[in-house]
Design an enzyme around this catalytic site. Structure first.
Site, PDB file in Angstrom:
ATOM      1  N   LYS A  40      -4.659  -8.814  -6.550  1.00  0.00           N
ATOM      2  CA  LYS A  40      -5.899  -9.050  -5.804  1.00  0.00           C
ATOM      3  C   LYS A  40      -7.002  -8.087  -6.254  1.00  0.00           C
ATOM      4  O   LYS A  40      -6.718  -6.917  -6.525  1.00  0.00           O
ATOM      5  CB  LYS A  40      -5.577  -8.819  -4.326  1.00  0.00           C
ATOM      6  CG  LYS A  40      -6.655  -9.168  -3.350  1.00  0.00           C
ATOM      7  CD  LYS A  40      -6.208  -8.831  -1.935  1.00  0.00           C
ATOM      8  CE  LYS A  40      -6.372  -7.360  -1.641  1.00  0.00           C
ATOM      9  NZ  LYS A  40      -7.125  -7.032  -0.428  1.00  0.00           N
ATOM     10  N   LYS A  82     -10.986  -2.855  -3.515  1.00  0.00           N
ATOM     11  CA  LYS A  82     -11.898  -1.698  -3.565  1.00  0.00           C
ATOM     12  C   LYS A  82     -11.204  -0.479  -4.138  1.00  0.00           C
ATOM     13  O   LYS A  82     -11.810   0.348  -4.784  1.00  0.00           O
ATOM     14  CB  LYS A  82     -12.301  -1.264  -2.148  1.00  0.00           C
ATOM     15  CG  LYS A  82     -13.003  -2.216  -1.304  1.00  0.00           C
ATOM     16  CD  LYS A  82     -13.318  -1.507   0.032  1.00  0.00           C
ATOM     17  CE  LYS A  82     -13.506  -2.503   1.131  1.00  0.00           C
ATOM     18  NZ  LYS A  82     -12.239  -2.844   1.800  1.00  0.00           N
ATOM     19  N   LYS A 127       0.822  -1.212   0.000  1.00  0.00           N
ATOM     20  CA  LYS A 127       0.000   0.000   0.000  1.00  0.00           C
ATOM     21  C   LYS A 127       0.853   1.257   0.000  1.00  0.00           C
ATOM     22  O   LYS A 127       0.459   2.270  -0.586  1.00  0.00           O
ATOM     23  CB  LYS A 127      -0.965   0.002   1.184  1.00  0.00           C
ATOM     24  CG  LYS A 127      -2.077  -1.020   1.020  1.00  0.00           C
ATOM     25  CD  LYS A 127      -3.249  -0.767   1.935  1.00  0.00           C
ATOM     26  CE  LYS A 127      -4.402  -1.683   1.570  1.00  0.00           C
ATOM     27  NZ  LYS A 127      -5.541  -1.566   2.434  1.00  0.00           N
TER      28      LYS A 127
HETATM   29  N1  AQP Z   1      -9.736 -10.043  -3.422  1.00  0.00           N
HETATM   30  C1  AQP Z   1     -10.058 -10.614  -2.280  1.00  0.00           C
HETATM   31  N2  AQP Z   1     -10.289 -11.946  -2.221  1.00  0.00           N
HETATM   32  C2  AQP Z   1     -10.649 -12.538  -1.053  1.00  0.00           C
HETATM   33  N3  AQP Z   1     -10.789 -11.859   0.104  1.00  0.00           N
HETATM   34  C3  AQP Z   1     -10.582 -10.530   0.073  1.00  0.00           C
HETATM   35  N4  AQP Z   1     -10.641  -9.584   1.021  1.00  0.00           N
HETATM   36  C4  AQP Z   1     -10.337  -8.374   0.496  1.00  0.00           C
HETATM   37  N5  AQP Z   1     -10.074  -8.510  -0.814  1.00  0.00           N
HETATM   38  C5  AQP Z   1     -10.210  -9.844  -1.104  1.00  0.00           C
HETATM   39  C6  AQP Z   1     -10.998  -9.853   2.408  1.00  0.00           C
HETATM   40  O1  AQP Z   1     -12.026  -8.938   2.770  1.00  0.00           O
HETATM   41  C7  AQP Z   1     -11.875  -8.626   4.168  1.00  0.00           C
HETATM   42  C8  AQP Z   1     -11.953  -7.161   4.336  1.00  0.00           C
HETATM   43  O2  AQP Z   1     -10.838  -6.548   3.724  1.00  0.00           O
HETATM   44  P1  AQP Z   1     -10.528  -5.050   4.084  1.00  0.00           P
HETATM   45  O3  AQP Z   1     -11.625  -4.185   3.629  1.00  0.00           O
HETATM   46  O4  AQP Z   1     -10.248  -4.928   5.525  1.00  0.00           O
HETATM   47  O5  AQP Z   1      -9.202  -4.675   3.396  1.00  0.00           O
HETATM   48  P2  AQP Z   1      -8.382  -5.267   2.231  1.00  0.00           P
HETATM   49  O6  AQP Z   1      -8.025  -6.685   2.497  1.00  0.00           O
HETATM   50  O7  AQP Z   1      -7.243  -4.333   2.023  1.00  0.00           O
HETATM   51  O8  AQP Z   1      -9.450  -5.193   1.044  1.00  0.00           O
HETATM   52  P3  AQP Z   1      -9.479  -4.318  -0.234  1.00  0.00           P
HETATM   53  O9  AQP Z   1     -10.777  -4.543  -0.920  1.00  0.00           O
HETATM   54  O10 AQP Z   1      -8.231  -4.533  -1.016  1.00  0.00           O
HETATM   55  O11 AQP Z   1      -9.516  -2.832   0.363  1.00  0.00           O
HETATM   56  P4  AQP Z   1      -8.541  -1.641   0.063  1.00  0.00           P
HETATM   57  O12 AQP Z   1      -8.562  -1.461  -1.425  1.00  0.00           O
HETATM   58  O13 AQP Z   1      -9.109  -0.462   0.798  1.00  0.00           O
HETATM   59  O14 AQP Z   1      -7.205  -2.022   0.577  1.00  0.00           O
HETATM   60  C9  AQP Z   1     -10.553  -9.250   4.628  1.00  0.00           C
HETATM   61  O15 AQP Z   1     -10.833 -10.434   5.334  1.00  0.00           O
HETATM   62  C10 AQP Z   1      -9.839  -9.536   3.351  1.00  0.00           C
HETATM   63  O16 AQP Z   1      -8.974 -10.644   3.478  1.00  0.00           O
END
Ligand code: AQP
Length: 344
Positions: A206, A209, A123
């Protein structure tokens, strides 16, 4: 007996997990996390689910957008089937004990441990000097989220495994340093066909969001046309699908679509391969699009319905926060006593 129960005989089994309101909910969040949360809701174990708004602000969030995303994520939980009378559902900032315990854990975690966290590296990118201190300390706040409830199990996607391992390290060091067994050794629960849903544009990244490309992800608020278009345009290779899962090993984009299909249809990857092996993507993609629309459209319709009544969403969050504090406050008080804070 589950591993969590074996490792934590003195602790009542309890599930905690959270999602950041850092953008719209994606199919990755839904399949990797939220759907797993809901499976655990009926398991007879207490379940606590959080909208982790304090994590979200570790990167810039417009205040108005943050408020909307917090309510939208709450609507997503409810629309997907979370029952606020069965689970506790709240937003993190309404329970100040999270920040208080996080400070204690900032003083337990070692810099060397934090430096190994791959999410921070991903990040912060090349511009780590400009990243917030909060982004660096994110895993200590996550440890506080979990251990504030003595949670024994945390359902997460694959990308959060390292942070749950760090939570165990923090609990173990705290227990060792203060000569206590106060915090449990929490187990990550990473199960199902979609523990790592990949970007539709790049099978090595991955689905996220915050990816600048909207075409890389399916948002839970996308309508049927948008879902079908994104799946039609998803990157693939020219070969037909193999009939054995082993044939997907070197084909990340194909594997991703098959995993999504398996998770949405609640079948094993083997069963899906037996069905779709040999098909061209021109045949498989419409099948996947139909399935995704059938599974996601009812959720997005319900989400929109909940969003028409933000006062009710706020009421559910406030009620969840007051129930969460009843568990959190005594655990924080005891932590302060153990650490030696006068007046705790
Ligand atoms: N692509 C993914 N596949 C499976 N699981 C996922 N998770 C996130 N992306 C995937 C799981 O969703 C939960 C919440 O995640 P988060 O919102 O705390 O943060 P993150 O993992 O950083 O998710 P994002 O969507 O990538 O958010 P941003 O873009 O803000 O960083 C977790 O259990 C995660 O494993």
């Amino acid at each position: 007996m589950s591993e969590a129960a074996q490792n934590n005989p003195a602790f009542t089994p309890r599930v905690f997990s959270g999602i950041q309101p850092s953008g719209g909910l994606t199919l990755g969040n839904y399949l990797g996390a939220m759907k797993r949360f809901l499976d655990m809701q009926g398991s007879g174990i207490e379940t606590i689910y959080c909208v982790v708004d304090m994590h979200a602000i570790t990167v810039w969030q417009d205040p108005e957008a943050l408020r909307k995303q917090t309510r939208e994520l709450t609507a997503g939980y409810l629309a997907a089937g979370l029952d606020p009378t069965k689970s506790i559902l709240f937003n993190q900032s309404q329970v100040p004990e999270h920040a208080q315990l996080a400070w204690i854990f900032n003083c337990v975690a070692r810099l060397g441990w934090m430096n190994r966290m791959t999410q921070f590296k991903d990040k912060a990118g090349k511009n780590a000097e400009k990243a917030s201190l909060g982004l660096y300390a994110y895993p200590a706040l996550m440890a506080a989220d979990i251990l504030l409830y003595h949670a024994t199990q945390v359902p997460v996607g694959e990308d959060q495994k390292q942070h749950v391992e760090l939570t165990r390290d923090i609990a173990a060091k705290f227990n060792h340093d203060y000569g206590t067994e106060f915090f449990p050794m929490t187990e990550p629960v990473i199960e199902g066909a979609a523990t790592r849903v990949m970007s539709l544009r790049d099978g090595s990244k991955k689905m996220s969001k915050s990816d600048p490309s909207d075409a890389s992800r399916i948002n839970m608020t996308d309508d049927a046309d948008a879902i079908a278009k994104k799946i039609r345009k998803a990157k693939t290779d020219p070969e037909p699908l193999p009939s054995e899962p082993a044939g997907l090993a070197e084909r990340p984009e194909a594997r991703n679509l098959v995993n999504i299909y398996a998770a949405l249809s609640e079948q094993s990857v083997d069963a899906v391969m037996a069905d779709v092996g040999g098909k061209a993507f021109s045949e498989f993609k419409p099948m996947l699009a139909d399935l995704a629309v059938a599974k996601l459209a009812p959720i997005s319709t319900e989400m929109a319905r909940y969003m028409e009544d933000p006062a009710e969403i706020d009421r559910i969050l406030a009620d969840g926060a007051s129930r969460a504090r009843k568990i959190a406050a005594p655990i924080l008080k005891k932590t302060y006593e153990i650490v030696g804070m006068v007046g705790a």
